[in-house]
Design an enzyme around this catalytic site. Structure first.
Site, PDB file in Angstrom:
ATOM      1  CE1 TYR A  86      -3.248  11.882 -10.272  1.00 13.45           C
ATOM      2  CE2 TYR A  86      -3.099  13.662 -11.876  1.00 13.45           C
ATOM      3  CZ  TYR A  86      -2.843  12.353 -11.517  1.00 13.45           C
ATOM      4  OH  TYR A  86      -2.170  11.535 -12.383  1.00 13.45           O
TER       5      TYR A  86
ATOM      6  CD  GLU B 245      -4.862  17.455 -14.833  1.00 16.04           C
ATOM      7  OE1 GLU B 245      -5.222  18.195 -13.919  1.00 16.04           O
ATOM      8  OE2 GLU B 245      -5.294  17.538 -15.987  1.00 16.04           O
TER       9      GLU B 245
ATOM     10  CE1 TYR C 227      -6.083   6.386   0.089  1.00 15.00           C
ATOM     11  CE2 TYR C 227      -6.868   7.230  -2.024  1.00 15.00           C
ATOM     12  CZ  TYR C 227      -6.351   6.199  -1.259  1.00 15.00           C
ATOM     13  OH  TYR C 227      -6.078   4.989  -1.850  1.00 15.00           O
TER      14      TYR C 227
ATOM     15  CG  ASP D  10      -2.007   0.962   1.194  1.00 21.08           C
ATOM     16  OD1 ASP D  10      -3.154   0.539   1.340  1.00 21.08           O
ATOM     17  OD2 ASP D  10      -1.736   2.174   1.008  1.00 21.08           O
TER      18      ASP D  10
ATOM     19  CB  SER E 199       0.333  13.763 -14.325  1.00 21.51           C
ATOM     20  OG  SER E 199      -0.801  14.365 -14.893  1.00 21.51           O
TER      21      SER E 199
ATOM     22  CE  LYS F 109       0.462  11.121 -10.646  1.00 21.64           C
ATOM     23  NZ  LYS F 109       1.231   9.865 -10.669  1.00 21.64           N
TER      24      LYS F 109
END
Ligand code: GDD
Length: 316
Positions: free
Chosen positions: A118, A96, A64, A27, A94, A122
């Protein structure tokens, strides 16, 4: 555990008893599991594609998202830093990260201005990969990948949502496709081509960062129109903004509607990548173009929907 997309690979290998694949539980939020796997496998290469990868969802679960997408990378890098084996590390960075920083073509020196939790996570992971590379002389690389799609794409990403919904509409299983921002522009490539680029990045002589893109940009609207055309729909747009509708001119039926639910609090409007560095230094070239990509996805979803529908009628 969600391993649907590698299941076929796993069973093929398992049935032939070649024992080439072993799956471990781990994880990104749990350093001890990552450490244990690295120590047990002594990997030559690690490709980190793990993420909460949905940009829209990252606004709903920002903490998260930052943990697994951002800190998770530090957990792997730090485990590798103290490890005796020299493992090469690929970080799935990414486009993004560029956010709305530029309306021009984006390359390795374009500034980042992420527009989502996000994108921020990143960008953090991107910089940490560089920091570990420079501070500890690690072979750690960023592939700055623009959107890459295939029939395996998750159903809540726009390309797959379009191809799957239109296939269902074609076969009479759904009435309408509901979308958000139709004017967002993306540089969409084929995932298979991009995976080759990831591998090439780690086979390069020196650890470095590369933009991977097709050098073409298209709107969500254009993607939907072309996918519809392949299914013999002919979309005419009427109205504006959240009142916009896509009507199939053959039947006069509304098959696409825009609804506020699928708008993001902040969206990236324009992405277009310049992958000339990867072309020059890695000899990487995308093989599948925009039209071919849509065709691959539409055909795959038409088959999927036919199969599921057939199985359903068989069970009834
Ligand atoms: N998902 C989704 N659903 N997006 C929609 C919808 C809809 O109903 N309607 C319009 N859009 C617009 C989004 O607002 C966005 O501008 C664009 O379609 C693309 O959305 P996604 O397919 O969700 O992808 P993304 O560009 O946000 O992110 C993908 O590409 C990144 C690389 O640039 C993801 O794969 C990221 O994980 C990846 O890093």
């Amino acid at each position: 555990m969600n391993r649907e997309r590698i299941e076929s690979l796993y069973y093929k290998t398992y049935n032939y008893n070649t024992e080439n694949i072993e799956i471990f539980y781990g994880d990104m939020g749990d350093s001890s599991s990552l450490n244990r796997i690295i120590r047990k496998c002594k990997p030559d290469e690690i490709y980190n594609l793990a993420a909460q990868s949905h940009v829209g969802v990252s606004f709903k679960i920002p903490e998260y998202t930052c943990d697994v997408v951002g800190l998770g990378v530090v957990r792997i890098l730090d485990a590798l830093k103290d490890f005796t084996i020299k493992t090469k590390f690929y970080q799935a960075s990414s486009s993004e990260m560029f956010g709305n920083s530029s309306n021009q073509i984006q390359n390795e020196v374009t500034p980042f201005l992420p527009s989502s939790p996000y994108g921020c996570a990143k960008a953090f992971a991107y910089y940490m990969t560089r920091v570990y590379r420079e501070a500890y002389n690690m072979f750690a690389c960023n592939g700055i990948l623009f959107n890459h799609e295939s029939p395996r794409r998750g159903e809540n990403f726009v390309t797959r949502k379009i191809t799957l919904s239109l296939a269902r509409i074609k076969l009479g299983l759904q009435e309408k496709l509901f979308l958000g921002n139709l004017d967002a522009k993306r540089d969409w490539g084929y995932a298979k081509d991009y995976v080759e680029a990831m591998w090439l990045i780690l086979q390069n002589d020196k650890a470095d960062d590369f933009v991977i893109a097709t050098n073409e940009t298209h709107t969500v609207r254009e993607f939907a129109e072309k996918a519809a055309k392949l299914l013999d729909f002919d979309i005419e747009w009427q109205g504006e903004g959240i009142n916009e509708k896509g009507i199939d001119s053959n039947t006069g039926k509304i098959i696409i509607e825009v609804i506020p639910k699928f708008y993001r609090p902040l969206d990236v409007n324009f992405l277009l990548g310049d992958s000339s560095k990867a072309k020059k230094e890695l000899n990487w070239h995308p093989k599948v173009n925009f039209n071919e990509l849509i065709e691959i996805m539409v055909n795959a979803d038409l088959e999927n929907v036919k199969k599921i529908n057939y199985m359903k009628s068989f069970n009834e």
